[in-house]
Enzyme design. Structure first.
Site, PDB file in Angstrom:
ATOM      1  N   CYS A 265       0.838  -1.207   0.000  1.00 54.15           N
ATOM      2  CA  CYS A 265       0.000   0.000   0.000  1.00 54.15           C
ATOM      3  C   CYS A 265       0.872   1.257   0.000  1.00 54.15           C
ATOM      4  O   CYS A 265       1.371   1.673   1.047  1.00 54.15           O
ATOM      5  CB  CYS A 265      -0.918  -0.013   1.224  1.00 54.15           C
ATOM      6  SG  CYS A 265      -1.902   1.474   1.384  1.00 54.15           S
ATOM      7  N   CYS A 268      -0.460   4.129   2.143  1.00 60.79           N
ATOM      8  CA  CYS A 268      -0.257   3.987   3.590  1.00 60.79           C
ATOM      9  C   CYS A 268       1.208   4.223   3.960  1.00 60.79           C
ATOM     10  O   CYS A 268       1.503   4.884   4.949  1.00 60.79           O
ATOM     11  CB  CYS A 268      -0.632   2.588   4.069  1.00 60.79           C
ATOM     12  SG  CYS A 268      -2.092   1.892   3.309  1.00 60.79           S
ATOM     13  N   ASP A 269       2.136   3.660   3.183  1.00 60.81           N
ATOM     14  CA  ASP A 269       3.540   3.603   3.622  1.00 60.81           C
ATOM     15  C   ASP A 269       4.500   4.480   2.824  1.00 60.81           C
ATOM     16  O   ASP A 269       5.664   4.601   3.197  1.00 60.81           O
ATOM     17  CB  ASP A 269       4.044   2.143   3.548  1.00 60.81           C
ATOM     18  CG  ASP A 269       3.202   1.219   4.412  1.00 60.81           C
ATOM     19  OD1 ASP A 269       2.700   1.702   5.451  1.00 60.81           O
ATOM     20  OD2 ASP A 269       3.022   0.049   4.051  1.00 60.81           O
TER      21      ASP A 269
END
Ligand code: NAP
Length: 438
Positions: A265, A268-269
């Site tokens: 992701c 997200c990261d």
């Protein structure tokens, strides 16, 4: 106590046409609860809207019979018990005042559960009341675009609706940085933001969002059972909208470094890799979109693809080739992800030359497609050869009362727009299914 939820069909031997007879009252009540009633009475052709048969042996062979209730004198029970065994029934039920020990012994020996001298309606009511069972009209597994749309439509048409979401609502879309092809949004919108709007709209119509992981389901009965670690819930219909999980590469180091450089992701990261070097694996829309997103954060992005051309749509390809921070490693597969405390390199092999090289990097983003998340179904619904749930045009699976929509089904296109259409169709089909059965 007998698990009534797992029963779908009830054959009533001696079902009277007269509404004041106990057999008729019990049958009508059970039909209202969602059981399929099979009337047996030699002097009628239809009772309670269902085709009526003279005896169990006359019921079409393909029809599964779960419970046989015998509204006859005790002396007439034995031959019915024999037929019930032959038809593969699971329960033999003798109402109040009907007792036959020989018939009971015969049925028990064949593996049936036998209940004698008890009112079926009272017993079912007691089972429902036991432990304050939560019964929904429809439970929807998955809170992505398909599940939330189905939930919104179902709740809006007055059905008691619960939607399960394991961790955060929104499904895979939440990990999409920007969506620019969802109609009505001329400007790109973040996947997470779009899904929050879906959720707010569904909740406005009264959807219960249940933040628990579904572990097991029992889908065959008139009431479907949905189990989480916290609770067992029941529903008259279920919509499976659990989407698909990011596929893993399956190479050494992938599991060890997940969360320490390996990610599925970018939204997200990605921020953890500001000004660092990352690789993205895959050649589809997701890989190219997320590689482009990562170029805004990372110092350098290398896209590793197993062929020499991308699968992604032309527009994305043009953007990717024009992006100076994005390099391509063609005809290449990842053999291993290496490092000490965190990712330091990927070892790759050129599939044409066989040459193995190392690409130093801080992060590995894997976007090699998705596979349907089906663990909690335990093979109860029919699948396509590719492993997706097979549904018809109304999103109905092969199990009555069970529907599937979105990425988890046999769809030719996995997009927010198609998932939304699927969800609306599934909810309408559930509504029809429930009305039809009352
Ligand atoms: P995808 O379209 O199935 O592409 C998967 C990519 O990974 C392919 O390039 C494939 O290579 C490669 N791959 C598969 N297994 C691999 C392996 N073991 N090792 C190395 N490479 C492997 O999947 P996706 O890009 O994740 O997209 C999933 C769905 O979401 C698609 O339907 C896509 O259209 C949709 N989506 C749409 C958008 C959009 O419309 N903007 C954005 C994201 C996703 P090959 O090319 O050689 O098969």
């Amino acid at each position: 106590m007998l698990d009534f939820a797992s029963l779908a069909t009830v054959a009533i031997v001696g079902l009277s046409m007269r509404g004041d007879r106990p057999s008729n009252q019990v049958a009508r009540y059970l039909q209202g609860q969602g059981f399929e009633i099979i009337p047996l009475n030699p002097s009628a052709t239809e009772i309670l809207g269902q085709p009526c048969y003279p005896e169990l042996a006359a019921v079409p062979q393909g029809k599964a019979i779960d419970l046989v209730a015998v509204f006859r004198r005790s002396a007439a029970v034995l031959p019915v018990a024999r037929e019930a065994v032959e038809r593969g029934a699971r329960v033999l039920w003798l109402p109040e005042g009907v007792v036959d020990q020989r018939a009971a012994a015969l049925a028990r020996k064949a593996g049936l559960t036998v209940v004698m001298d008890r009112c079926l309606k009272k017993a079912y009511k007691a089972w429902l009341a036991d432990g304050n069972k939560e019964v929904y009209d429809v439970l929807i597994i998955g809170a992505g675009p398909a599940g939330l749309t189905a939930g919104m439509y179902a709740a809006r048409s007055g059905l008691r609706t619960g939607v399960f979401e394991g961790i955060i609502p929104g499904g895979a879309v939440v990990s999409t940085a920007l969506i620019e092809n969802y109609p009505g949004f001329a400007e790109p919108i973040a996947g997470a933001e779009l899904m929050l709007r879906f959720l707010a709209q569904a909740q406005r119509f009264g959807v219960d969002l249940i933040t628990e992981n579904v572990l097991q389901t029992g889908l065959r009965g008139h009431l479907k059972r949905v189990e989480t670690a916290e609770k067992v819930r029941y529903a008259r219909a279920v919509i499976i909208a659990g989407g698909a999980k990011a596929r893993r590469l399956g190479v050494p180091g992938e599991e060890r470094f997940t969360g320490r450089g390996v990610s599925y992701c970018a939204t997200c990261d990605g921020a953890l890799f500001r000004d660092k070097k990352v690789v993205v694996v895959g050649g589809g829309n997701a890989a190219v979109e997320e590689a482009l997103y990562l170029t805004r954060l990372a110092a350098e992005v290398v896209l590793i693809h197993r062929r020499d051309q991308l699968r992604a749509v032309k527009l994305l390809q043009e953007r990717a080739f024009a992006e100076p921070k994005l390099r391509f490693s063609w005809d290449t597969v990842v053999e291993e992800i290496g490092g000490n405390q965190a990712v330091e390199l990927v070892r790759v092999r050129n599939v044409k030359t066989g040459v193995i090289t190392e690409i130093p990097c801080d992060g590995v983003f894997v976007y090699i497609g998705y596979s349907p998340a089906l663990e909690y179904l335990a093979g109860q619904v029919a699948k396509t050869p590719e492993g997706y749930i097979a549904v018809d045009a109304t999103m109905a699976t092969n199990v009555p009362g069970v529907f599937a929509c979105g990425d988890i089904r046999n769809t030719p296109l996995r997009q927010v727009a198609t998932a939304v259409g699927d969800g609306a169709i599934a909810a309408a089909a559930v509504d029809k299914y429930l009305v039809f059965r009352q």
